[in-house]
Design a protein around this motif. Sequence first.
Motif, PDB file in Angstrom:
ATOM      1  N   GLU A   1       5.917  -4.410   0.353  1.00 16.49           N
ATOM      2  CA  GLU A   1       6.431  -4.806  -0.422  1.00 16.49           C
ATOM      3  C   GLU A   1       8.097  -3.682  -0.625  1.00 16.49           C
ATOM      4  O   GLU A   1       8.833  -3.749  -1.045  1.00 16.49           O
ATOM      5  CB  GLU A   1       5.737  -4.168  -1.656  1.00 16.49           C
ATOM      6  N   ASP A   2       7.081  -2.088   0.399  1.00 17.55           N
ATOM      7  CA  ASP A   2       8.963  -1.496   0.302  1.00 17.55           C
ATOM      8  C   ASP A   2       9.648  -1.832   1.274  1.00 17.55           C
ATOM      9  O   ASP A   2      10.754  -2.038   1.115  1.00 17.55           O
ATOM     10  CB  ASP A   2       7.920  -0.548   0.944  1.00 17.55           C
TER      11      ASP A   2
ATOM     12  N   ASP B   1       1.357  -2.693   0.283  1.00 12.46           N
ATOM     13  CA  ASP B   1       2.268  -1.264  -0.317  1.00 12.46           C
ATOM     14  C   ASP B   1       3.476  -1.095   0.865  1.00 12.46           C
ATOM     15  O   ASP B   1       4.921  -1.335   0.201  1.00 12.46           O
ATOM     16  CB  ASP B   1       1.643  -0.496  -0.571  1.00 12.46           C
TER      17      ASP B   1
END
Length: 304
Positions: free
Chosen positions: A64-65, A61
């Motif tokens: 991906e950010d 996560d």
Amino acid sequence: MTIPETTNTTRAANPSAIFAPGLLDGQVVLVSGGGSGLGRAAVLELVALGARVAICGRRADALEDTAASAGAACSTHVCDIRDEDQVDRLVDDVLARHGRIDTLVNNAGGQFLAPAETISPKGFRTVTRLNLDGTWLMTHAVATKAMIPAGPDGRPAGGKVVSVTLSPHHGLPGMVHSSAARAAVENMMRELSIEWARFGIRLNAIAAGQFATDIFMTKYPRPMVDAAAGLVPLGRLGTPEEFAWLVAYLASPAGDFFSGSVLTLDGARDNHTGPWPAAGSADAAGNPLTEARQTRDPSAQAPR
């Protein structure tokens, strides 16, 4: 293996505040720990300068950010750098996607704050395994797979390695495990800069002081965070952008003659604790106290 592109036309929306556009066109950079903090800042700067950047870390996560902010020039790869097999697969994947690795930024690392007497052998090994062993695995894999093998001209491809360590160097109370590991990393960069110079590989370390990242501002005890800027002679924390600019500089042609160096980026924290003059060493106006000296009579004969 894919054929490397010569340029990158999908740069980040925000241009660099320091460097010329396209400075790193055609370059491929692998950044560990690129999902947050200083690593994320470096990724955004490298992409803004035209590099294609592969980032790795344990949290998909967070990666991906960062990629969402960096754009199409950034690829994400979940990897625990402490695991040799995962590191090998990571480097193979990056080479398959991009065809080359010009610069490796060993940014992944971490530690926990604790008095030395309370750190268990397991806790010590956990920190040194991440900061030292992980850095070695990444450096060795990238060097042997991407930088030492011959390029199209029959000579070693060469490249650069930038490993992030910590300042100050004269002891970090509460972080003996990290201090030991980071000192070893700095010496490893120095040693490898000699051995691998014959392959055209340049290796350096950035000893980073305290920076105003989300991680630093939220992870450590509030009194420690509040006091941090006061321990820096410049009187402030560094900005993530200042760190990113140094990474970009080393990755650029301007950094081609840097090798075997430890570049300390900490507002002079490595040299002195706190502002100068310190309390008790200044007059009412804040000026440094000076020594009272006797005035010699210029008409007197000089001593023989």
